[in-house]
Design a protein around this motif. Sequence first.
Motif, PDB file in Angstrom:
ATOM      1  N   ALA A 219      29.159  15.909  44.462  1.00  0.00           N
ATOM      2  CA  ALA A 219      29.203  14.485  44.096  1.00  0.00           C
ATOM      3  C   ALA A 219      30.639  13.996  44.153  1.00  0.00           C
ATOM      4  N   ILE A 220      30.823  12.791  44.672  1.00  0.00           N
ATOM      5  CA  ILE A 220      32.133  12.143  44.740  1.00  0.00           C
ATOM      6  C   ILE A 220      32.021  10.801  44.012  1.00  0.00           C
ATOM      7  N   VAL A 221      32.931  10.565  43.081  1.00  0.00           N
ATOM      8  CA  VAL A 221      32.940   9.325  42.306  1.00  0.00           C
ATOM      9  C   VAL A 221      34.104   8.459  42.778  1.00  0.00           C
ATOM     10  N   ILE A 222      33.849   7.161  42.978  1.00  0.00           N
ATOM     11  CA  ILE A 222      34.867   6.228  43.449  1.00  0.00           C
ATOM     12  C   ILE A 222      35.364   5.399  42.269  1.00  0.00           C
ATOM     13  N   ILE A 233      46.190   8.734  45.746  1.00  0.00           N
ATOM     14  CA  ILE A 233      44.867   9.045  45.219  1.00  0.00           C
ATOM     15  C   ILE A 233      45.017  10.050  44.085  1.00  0.00           C
ATOM     16  N   HIS A 234      44.485   9.683  42.935  1.00  0.00           N
ATOM     17  CA  HIS A 234      44.486  10.578  41.783  1.00  0.00           C
ATOM     18  C   HIS A 234      43.163  11.337  41.763  1.00  0.00           C
ATOM     19  N   ILE A 235      43.228  12.655  41.923  1.00  0.00           N
ATOM     20  CA  ILE A 235      42.023  13.491  41.942  1.00  0.00           C
ATOM     21  C   ILE A 235      41.779  13.991  40.521  1.00  0.00           C
ATOM     22  N   ILE A 236      40.672  13.562  39.920  1.00  0.00           N
ATOM     23  CA  ILE A 236      40.302  13.966  38.560  1.00  0.00           C
ATOM     24  C   ILE A 236      39.158  14.974  38.671  1.00  0.00           C
ATOM     25  N   ALA A 296      34.647  14.380  28.451  1.00  0.00           N
ATOM     26  CA  ALA A 296      34.319  13.899  29.793  1.00  0.00           C
ATOM     27  C   ALA A 296      35.447  13.002  30.277  1.00  0.00           C
ATOM     28  N   SER A 297      36.078  13.357  31.379  1.00  0.00           N
ATOM     29  CA  SER A 297      37.205  12.593  31.905  1.00  0.00           C
ATOM     30  C   SER A 297      36.796  11.559  32.936  1.00  0.00           C
ATOM     31  N   GLY A 298      35.523  11.479  33.240  1.00  0.00           N
ATOM     32  CA  GLY A 298      35.039  10.514  34.219  1.00  0.00           C
ATOM     33  C   GLY A 298      33.565  10.737  34.497  1.00  0.00           C
ATOM     34  N   ALA A 299      33.036   9.929  35.413  1.00  0.00           N
ATOM     35  CA  ALA A 299      31.615  10.053  35.740  1.00  0.00           C
ATOM     36  C   ALA A 299      31.288  11.408  36.349  1.00  0.00           C
ATOM     37  N   HIS A 300      32.247  12.032  37.018  1.00  0.00           N
ATOM     38  CA  HIS A 300      31.997  13.331  37.646  1.00  0.00           C
ATOM     39  C   HIS A 300      31.697  14.417  36.623  1.00  0.00           C
ATOM     40  N   SER A 301      32.209  14.251  35.387  1.00  0.00           N
ATOM     41  CA  SER A 301      32.032  15.283  34.361  1.00  0.00           C
ATOM     42  C   SER A 301      30.565  15.502  34.010  1.00  0.00           C
ATOM     43  N   SER A 302      29.742  14.495  34.214  1.00  0.00           N
ATOM     44  CA  SER A 302      28.318  14.632  33.888  1.00  0.00           C
ATOM     45  C   SER A 302      27.596  15.574  34.845  1.00  0.00           C
ATOM     46  N   ILE A 311      34.066  15.465  41.744  1.00  0.00           N
ATOM     47  CA  ILE A 311      35.408  14.989  41.448  1.00  0.00           C
ATOM     48  C   ILE A 311      35.391  13.463  41.471  1.00  0.00           C
ATOM     49  N   THR A 312      36.434  12.884  40.887  1.00  0.00           N
ATOM     50  CA  THR A 312      36.629  11.432  40.941  1.00  0.00           C
ATOM     51  C   THR A 312      37.880  11.135  41.747  1.00  0.00           C
TER      52      THR A 312
END
Length: 630
Positions: A219-222, A233-236, A296-302, A311-312
């Motif tokens: 999964a990739i979150v924008i 680009i900050h990769i979280i 959770a640091s972003g939507a990708h954490s779910s 990653i986000t």
Amino acid sequence: MALALSKSLSKRLSSVRFVSVLPFVSAICVVVGVAWLLLLPLNANSRRTYISENALLPGQASTYFGGSEQNIFRAYKHEVAALANATSSQRVEVLGSILAAAGLKVGRQKYSYTAAGEAFSGENVYAILQAPRGDATEALVMCAGWTNADGQLNQGGVALELTLARYLKRWSVWSKDIIFLISEDSRAGPQAWVDAYHDQHHPPHVASLPLKSGAIQGAIVIDFPSGQRFESIHIIYDGVNGQLPNLDLVNTAGNVALHHYGIRPILQEMWHHSDSYEDRLRTMLRGMVNQGLGHASGAHSSFIPYHIDAITLQTHGEGWHDEGSLGRLLESLFRSLNNLLEHFHQSFFFYLLMAQKRFVSIGTYLPSAMLIAINFTLGAIGLWIESVGSSILGAGGIPTGKTPERDLFLPLTAVLVIHFLGAIPLTLFNNLPASSLTPAFVVFAALNAVLPLLLARVLRPLLLRASGGTEKQLQLLKCFSLLILGMFLSALATLNFSLAFMVGLLAAPVTFVPVTGRGGMGKGGRALRWGMYVLLQAVSPTVGVWAVARYWRVDVGEILREAAFGWWVAGMWTQVVVWCVWWPAWVVGGTLVAGGLSWGQGEEEIRERIVEGKEKEKGTGSGQGEKEKS
């Protein structure tokens, strides 16, 4: 017989002598563990990143996003801006119609969570691009929350996802389905969707999904809130409870961005990284803090708890890159993920990144946390041996030949009760409303400051009546506490290294707390004990929570609110380690120090009275026995 007894006693005496060395060994373990961590950023101890999965072929496919697609992006951006003040249902209706117009199957999902007295509800919309060359057994996810993790309108992210959904539908190269998810936010929305996708949701609070595809491979979150030109680009990549995506996914995103599109990748908000030792160390420590907190640091954490590598990609700064560059980067990443023959498995799942091109794996960094955990186990072993040292020696240090005896009931019961008391702050802070969290924390911190003193008063009469003396009971009390702490941290280090390291380092002073209940009550001894008590207060769990709030520059109540949200929504268990593992060990250490400030005052008189009372009871019992015989 005498020779065997002599050998047995000599072994016991040598064990007692060995105990005096263990505190120094424990201190060395802590120092070496910290030094080990500080040496990791050096070239000799770290490695260059590389891609293990050959099937990914990063950047090998040509990308064509741009030109007229950028005009469509700008049109969609105006559509998103017009929906900024619309209701959730109105917004989902418009977004769903746009995805359906692109020829995709569209589904909707409502959800509602409650945490810290607040409701987190909304509606997700998603669409599925069925792979022309696949059989719907595997899928990829492109996600863009309507608002990002900072609460900003993700205008550019949603518009870019709508544009890519229309663009990628025209290609016939896909062997995996692509799911385009637009969630209500970047916290509860993705969690509700991925839970329902795997049938782990709780109806009716979280609705089931009307449409599904195959097993999700990545999964990739924008996160593109501005929709304007950006610089890097900050990769979280941090997940819940310290879980991380496969390193191949992070490396693929970084390599494609830097080497194919000239976009500088950034990790852990290190906006200016010079690849020096200081910057590597700072990046590594920031990653450890995020991993240790387990939030959770972003939507990708779910997605990560379901073994979905995610990653986000968050845009940062102002530069010459635009939506065309980001669109081509996403197209290239999905082409690489489309090449996967099986789930990510070749590269590392446990690692510490210190630069985009530098990392250390679990085999290199794990000893630092293990050494600190061993420090507690060594302390417990030393106390266990020391608790029988006096029982095998008579007057003048002459061996008595007696079998060592220990009264385990009181210290073991006390340790278990204190650990169960950890359920009180755990339940309290996870169930109180958000408005009451800060006042409750202040009250708890005040009580926590005097709790060891109160427990010392309660345990004093019990210890005086116990067999073996006060000092032996204190040794066993601390022994069991350190043993449990060392056991938990050793196991935790393999799951969440950063949390185990931080808790172990802050709890290390407990190992060196003196256990004697008598003596040392002179002015110098009392001043030393008060100093140790203040030191333990400075490294208490309550101070640790306050320090985290200072680190994030938010109120303590906000930290506790986030923890409650993670507990009820994302399955976060960091607070279990804090209140049920770290806090009980700290309470035992504080009680030992506080006991030294009061125990010994009048102890001999009280003990003499207890002994006299027991002798009188024995005398009375023997007198009654003689009368019965006569």
